[in-house]
Design a protein around this motif. Structure first.
Motif, mmCIF file in Angstrom:
data_model
loop_
_atom_site.group_PDB
_atom_site.id
_atom_site.type_symbol
_atom_site.label_atom_id
_atom_site.label_comp_id
_atom_site.label_asym_id
_atom_site.label_seq_id
_atom_site.Cartn_x
_atom_site.Cartn_y
_atom_site.Cartn_z
ATOM 1 N N ASP A 172 0.853 -1.190 0.000
ATOM 2 C CA ASP A 172 0.000 0.000 0.000
ATOM 3 C C ASP A 172 0.889 1.240 0.000
ATOM 4 O O ASP A 172 1.641 1.460 0.966
ATOM 5 C CB ASP A 172 -0.896 -0.006 1.248
ATOM 6 C CG ASP A 172 -1.823 1.214 1.299
ATOM 7 O OD1 ASP A 172 -1.769 2.042 0.369
ATOM 8 O OD2 ASP A 172 -2.589 1.326 2.276
ATOM 9 N N PRO A 173 0.857 2.071 -1.048
ATOM 10 C CA PRO A 173 1.755 3.240 -1.112
ATOM 11 C C PRO A 173 1.505 4.261 -0.011
ATOM 12 O O PRO A 173 2.384 5.075 0.288
ATOM 13 C CB PRO A 173 1.469 3.830 -2.498
ATOM 14 C CG PRO A 173 0.111 3.328 -2.863
ATOM 15 C CD PRO A 173 -0.006 1.969 -2.241
ATOM 16 N N ASN A 174 0.331 4.222 0.619
ATOM 17 C CA ASN A 174 0.026 5.201 1.666
ATOM 18 C C ASN A 174 0.906 5.039 2.898
ATOM 19 O O ASN A 174 1.049 5.971 3.688
ATOM 20 C CB ASN A 174 -1.447 5.097 2.069
ATOM 21 C CG ASN A 174 -2.379 5.545 0.961
ATOM 22 O OD1 ASN A 174 -2.048 6.464 0.209
ATOM 23 N ND2 ASN A 174 -3.525 4.906 0.829
ATOM 24 N N ILE A 175 1.497 3.846 3.088
ATOM 25 C CA ILE A 175 2.323 3.655 4.290
ATOM 26 C C ILE A 175 3.662 4.379 4.179
ATOM 27 O O ILE A 175 4.392 4.488 5.161
ATOM 28 C CB ILE A 175 2.556 2.163 4.591
ATOM 29 C CG1 ILE A 175 3.443 1.512 3.519
ATOM 30 C CG2 ILE A 175 1.241 1.417 4.724
ATOM 31 C CD1 ILE A 175 3.776 0.067 3.811
ATOM 32 N N THR A 176 3.978 4.901 2.988
ATOM 33 C CA THR A 176 5.245 5.614 2.823
ATOM 34 C C THR A 176 5.090 7.120 3.002
ATOM 35 O O THR A 176 6.069 7.846 2.851
ATOM 36 C CB THR A 176 5.826 5.349 1.420
ATOM 37 O OG1 THR A 176 4.933 5.890 0.426
ATOM 38 C CG2 THR A 176 6.000 3.869 1.179
ATOM 39 N N VAL A 177 3.889 7.588 3.335
ATOM 40 C CA VAL A 177 3.625 9.030 3.325
ATOM 41 C C VAL A 177 4.523 9.790 4.300
ATOM 42 O O VAL A 177 4.900 10.934 4.048
ATOM 43 C CB VAL A 177 2.129 9.296 3.630
ATOM 44 C CG1 VAL A 177 1.766 8.897 5.051
ATOM 45 C CG2 VAL A 177 1.795 10.769 3.384
ATOM 46 N N ASP A 178 4.891 9.176 5.432
ATOM 47 C CA ASP A 178 5.709 9.882 6.429
ATOM 48 C C ASP A 178 7.198 9.588 6.291
ATOM 49 O O ASP A 178 7.999 10.091 7.081
ATOM 50 C CB ASP A 178 5.260 9.500 7.843
ATOM 51 C CG ASP A 178 3.874 10.044 8.180
ATOM 52 O OD1 ASP A 178 3.582 11.167 7.736
ATOM 53 O OD2 ASP A 178 3.108 9.347 8.860
ATOM 54 N N LEU A 179 7.577 8.765 5.307
ATOM 55 C CA LEU A 179 8.983 8.422 5.107
ATOM 56 C C LEU A 179 9.474 9.067 3.809
ATOM 57 O O LEU A 179 9.069 8.668 2.723
ATOM 58 C CB LEU A 179 9.164 6.902 5.034
ATOM 59 C CG LEU A 179 10.619 6.414 4.956
ATOM 60 C CD1 LEU A 179 11.332 6.689 6.271
ATOM 61 C CD2 LEU A 179 10.676 4.928 4.619
ATOM 62 N N PRO A 180 10.320 10.102 3.891
ATOM 63 C CA PRO A 180 10.797 10.784 2.677
ATOM 64 C C PRO A 180 11.502 9.804 1.740
ATOM 65 O O PRO A 180 12.245 8.919 2.172
ATOM 66 C CB PRO A 180 11.774 11.836 3.220
ATOM 67 C CG PRO A 180 11.385 12.028 4.655
ATOM 68 C CD PRO A 180 10.870 10.699 5.114
ATOM 69 N N ILE A 181 11.278 9.971 0.446
ATOM 70 C CA ILE A 181 11.877 9.071 -0.542
ATOM 71 C C ILE A 181 13.401 9.162 -0.519
ATOM 72 O O ILE A 181 14.098 8.155 -0.725
ATOM 73 C CB ILE A 181 11.332 9.365 -1.962
ATOM 74 C CG1 ILE A 181 11.844 8.301 -2.952
ATOM 75 C CG2 ILE A 181 11.690 10.772 -2.414
ATOM 76 C CD1 ILE A 181 11.223 8.399 -4.334
ATOM 77 N N ASN A 182 13.946 10.346 -0.236
ATOM 78 C CA ASN A 182 15.403 10.484 -0.182
ATOM 79 C C ASN A 182 15.993 9.628 0.938
ATOM 80 O O ASN A 182 17.065 9.037 0.790
ATOM 81 C CB ASN A 182 15.798 11.946 0.018
ATOM 82 C CG ASN A 182 15.487 12.793 -1.200
ATOM 83 O OD1 ASN A 182 15.357 12.267 -2.299
ATOM 84 N ND2 ASN A 182 15.351 14.094 -1.018
ATOM 85 N N TYR A 183 15.283 9.580 2.069
ATOM 86 C CA TYR A 183 15.745 8.758 3.183
ATOM 87 C C TYR A 183 15.673 7.276 2.804
ATOM 88 O O TYR A 183 16.598 6.503 3.064
ATOM 89 C CB TYR A 183 14.902 9.021 4.430
ATOM 90 C CG TYR A 183 15.338 8.225 5.650
ATOM 91 C CD1 TYR A 183 16.291 8.739 6.513
ATOM 92 C CD2 TYR A 183 14.816 6.966 5.913
ATOM 93 C CE1 TYR A 183 16.717 8.009 7.622
ATOM 94 C CE2 TYR A 183 15.232 6.229 7.002
ATOM 95 C CZ TYR A 183 16.183 6.750 7.862
ATOM 96 O OH TYR A 183 16.598 6.026 8.946
ATOM 97 N N ALA A 184 14.556 6.876 2.189
ATOM 98 C CA ALA A 184 14.376 5.470 1.798
ATOM 99 C C ALA A 184 15.480 5.035 0.836
ATOM 100 O O ALA A 184 16.046 3.943 0.980
ATOM 101 C CB ALA A 184 13.002 5.281 1.164
ATOM 102 N N LYS A 185 15.799 5.878 -0.135
ATOM 103 C CA LYS A 185 16.832 5.520 -1.110
ATOM 104 C C LYS A 185 18.220 5.486 -0.472
ATOM 105 O O LYS A 185 19.028 4.600 -0.743
ATOM 106 C CB LYS A 185 16.814 6.515 -2.275
ATOM 107 C CG LYS A 185 15.633 6.336 -3.218
ATOM 108 C CD LYS A 185 15.732 7.306 -4.395
ATOM 109 C CE LYS A 185 14.629 7.049 -5.414
ATOM 110 N NZ LYS A 185 14.711 7.973 -6.563
ATOM 111 N N HIS A 186 18.502 6.478 0.361
ATOM 112 C CA HIS A 186 19.838 6.567 0.962
ATOM 113 C C HIS A 186 20.112 5.375 1.877
ATOM 114 O O HIS A 186 21.226 4.831 1.895
ATOM 115 C CB HIS A 186 19.970 7.878 1.742
ATOM 116 C CG HIS A 186 21.299 8.046 2.418
ATOM 117 N ND1 HIS A 186 22.458 8.305 1.721
ATOM 118 C CD2 HIS A 186 21.663 7.971 3.728
ATOM 119 C CE1 HIS A 186 23.467 8.386 2.559
ATOM 120 N NE2 HIS A 186 23.018 8.186 3.785
ATOM 121 N N HIS A 187 19.095 4.976 2.646
ATOM 122 C CA HIS A 187 19.280 3.879 3.604
ATOM 123 C C HIS A 187 18.807 2.533 3.068
ATOM 124 O O HIS A 187 18.841 1.542 3.795
ATOM 125 C CB HIS A 187 18.554 4.211 4.914
ATOM 126 C CG HIS A 187 19.117 5.416 5.615
ATOM 127 N ND1 HIS A 187 20.238 5.346 6.411
ATOM 128 C CD2 HIS A 187 18.727 6.715 5.624
ATOM 129 C CE1 HIS A 187 20.511 6.546 6.891
ATOM 130 N NE2 HIS A 187 19.617 7.394 6.431
#
Length: 578
Positions: free
Chosen positions: A84-99
């Motif tokens: 569900d893409p809504n669970i990523t709303v509070d996690l910035p994409i830059n953070y997700a990619k970097h980590h």
């Protein structure tokens, strides 16, 4: 991708099985394994390190073996459709990619994530703090995780775009404030979208919302703590509906797309009044929109709360008690000049003082202060309003901005006839203000007689108190703050990032300023039209703390970082002081 030391140690602890596992799960041959074991006998290296250096295995072969040993699921495929893409709303994409981490599912007490390094405990702690749930880990390759991140975040944006394809309803009743939190699901999708953008901007403390159309897409950016941050991108075809909705909210002409327009939107959010100043300008691919967000709390911060202390605060306090004269605050747009002026006004506001302001726009509403809003359509300019104000017999006059010779001359005349005048002026530093007034046509002897002080100001980001990290600066950083070593008892911090500060490392801003007090030594220089460097040298010799030193002091006080200090302080200013 980097193999963490914890992984290699884990592999080493299982060395009685590691050869068998690597032979089973990878393309490693028995000959290669024997060679690595011989090397290990003559070195302190771990078996995993040897195999990686010899290129006998891929880094992720190690991870698969570790996952097998510690019972962590290893995913050969990531089912993006089930996320569900809504669970990523509070996690910035830059953070997700970097980590290299992606949430995949949320249950009552657990959040499931897929990542590349299950021993990255800092990231796991961040996710646990963000979601407030136990983290269940699975592992996959960097390529698969990166691909899943792109697809899930793209799907989140696409869902938003699909909702914008509906017809835009422009016949809306917009009389009175719009309560964003009461926006129901039955409203048009574009309304909900615009509301969500504004809601997020207020929630994250953004001062400005930028909507910028380009050749194929529209970029949405927030200015947070003075820094531009990209929020999302949308296809260009959505821009017309969003632009029309925002114009309707501001009661502007939605048919006019060739000329710039300015407007104002009043909304209510969680019981708070929010004032939005809207500006549109036509560009090549559509209309560029900027919305300045002001929370009309009516609360004026004190000078101490803005970050002033010590000698500068004492001098400002003394200048605010003057019966006549002009005090200017200077700096670039968005440096907090008006906020500082109102902090000074708040300091002197009392029943025995008659205070009138002329502003564009009125940003703070203060009891006991008469405030005038300029209006170019009826020729109510700063100069014209100021001419009328002096007939009202005020004690203190604040002019929002001195932008032309007529306003400057009127301010000087008002100060010479027994009024204390406060205003802003656009110069880079305090010592440039007198020459700027001379350029506007004010006579040097009038400036020397009326000017009492100039405060040059900047805003700096303050470190997040929850995640700032103490460290020892390197030689280059020490040179940047004019020190050979950090004094005893002083701790220098750097930004880290945590859920509380949305992984930015900074939370809030503070002011730095240099205050040029017009003394008997400075006045002759103004009369002689001396350049700003001469004025600055004399002011510093008399104890003025320059902007650069004020910024360094914030670093040594543990309020901000060396990196932020170097971003804010102009290098040209540093050169002038040498």
């Amino acid at each position: 991708m980097k193999i963490s030391e914890q992984m290699l140690i884990k592999v080493e602890r299982q060395k009685e099985k590691i050869g068998e596992l690597l032979l089973k799960h990878t393309s490693l041959t028995e000959t290669q394994l024997k060679e690595a074991l011989e090397i290990q006998k003559e070195s302190d290296l771990l078996i995993g390190e040897i195999l990686l250096k010899k290129n006998y295995i891929h880094p992720h072969d190690i991870i698969r073996v570790v996952c097998n040993q510690v019972a962590i699921p290893y995913l050969k495929e990531i089912n993006v459709d089930a996320i569900d893409p809504n669970i990523t709303v509070d996690l910035p994409i830059n953070y997700a990619k970097h980590h290299e981490i992606l949430p995949t599912k949320i249950t009552g007490e657990e959040v499931y994530v897929v990542m590349t390094d299950p021993f990255n405990f800092d990231t796991l702690n961040d996710i646990q703090e963000l979601f407030r749930k136990k983290v269940i880990v699975s592992v996959s390759s960097p390529l698969r995780v990166a691909d899943a991140i792109n697809k899930v975040y793209e799907k989140a944006n696409r869902n938003l775009v699909d909702s914008l394809e509906d017809e835009f309803d422009e016949n809306l009743d917009l009389d009175g404030p719009i309560d964003i939190l009461d926006a129901g699901a039955d409203e048009a999708p574009v309304i909900r979208f615009v509301n969500s953008i504004i809601f997020r901007a207020v929630k994250e403390g953004a001062s400005d919302i930028h909507i910028e159309p380009y050749e194929k897409e529209v970029m949405y950016r927030f200015r947070i703590n003075g820094i531009m941050t990209e929020i999302l991108r949308q296809p260009l075809k959505t821009q017309a509906a969003v632009s029309s909705r925002i114009k309707v909210m501001a009661k502007l002409d939605i048919a006019e797309k060739r000329l710039p327009q300015d407007g104002r939107i009043k909304i209510k959010m969680a019981g708070k009044d929010i004032d939005i100043r809207l500006s549109t300008v036509p560009i090549q691919n559509g209309e560029r929109i900027v919305m300045r967000v002001l929370e009309k709390s009516g609360k004026v911060l004190r000078l101490e709360q803005l970050g002033y202390k010590g000698k500068t605060l004492d001098q400002l306090d003394e200048l605010s008690k003057r019966k006549h004269g002009i005090l200017y605050v200077c700096g670039p747009t968005g440096s907090g000049k008006t906020t500082t002026l109102f902090a000074v006004i708040d300091r002197i506001n009392s029943p025995d003082k008659m205070i009138i302001t002329v502003e564009d726009p009125v940003e703070y509403e203060i009891p006991g202060v008469s405030q005038i809003q300029t209006n170019a359509k009826i020729d109510l300019t700063f100069a014209r309003a100021l001419r009328s104000i002096v007939r009202q017999d005020p004690d203190v006059v604040m002019v929002g901005e001195t932008r032309d010779g007529e306003t400057a001359s009127m301010a000087v005349e008002a100060s010479l006839t027994g009024h204390f005048v406060l205003s802003t002026i656009h110069t880079n530093d305090a010592s440039s203000a007198p020459n700027r007034l001379i350029d506007m046509g004010v006579q040097p002897f009038l400036i020397a007689s009326s000017l009492v002080g100039v405060l040059a100001q900047r805003l700096m980001q303050t470190l997040c108190s929850e995640c700032k990290v103490p460290y020892s600066p390197d030689d280059a950083e020490l040179e940047a703050i004019d020190l050979k070593e950090i004094p005893t008892g002083i701790t220098v911090y750097r930004a880290e990032g945590c859920p509380k500060c949305n992984f930015r490392g900074y939370a809030g801003r503070t002011s730095i300023g240099e205050l040029l007090v017009i003394s008997d030594e400075v006045r002759p220089l103004i009369l002689a039209k001396a350049d700003s460097n001469q004025l600055k040298k004399v002011a510093i010799s008399q104890g003025m703390i320059p902007l650069r030193q004020a910024a360094i002091n914030k670093v040594l006080d543990g309020i901000t970082s060396i990196e932020e200090m170097m971003r804010v302080v102009n290098e040209d200013e540093e050169d002038m002081l040498e």
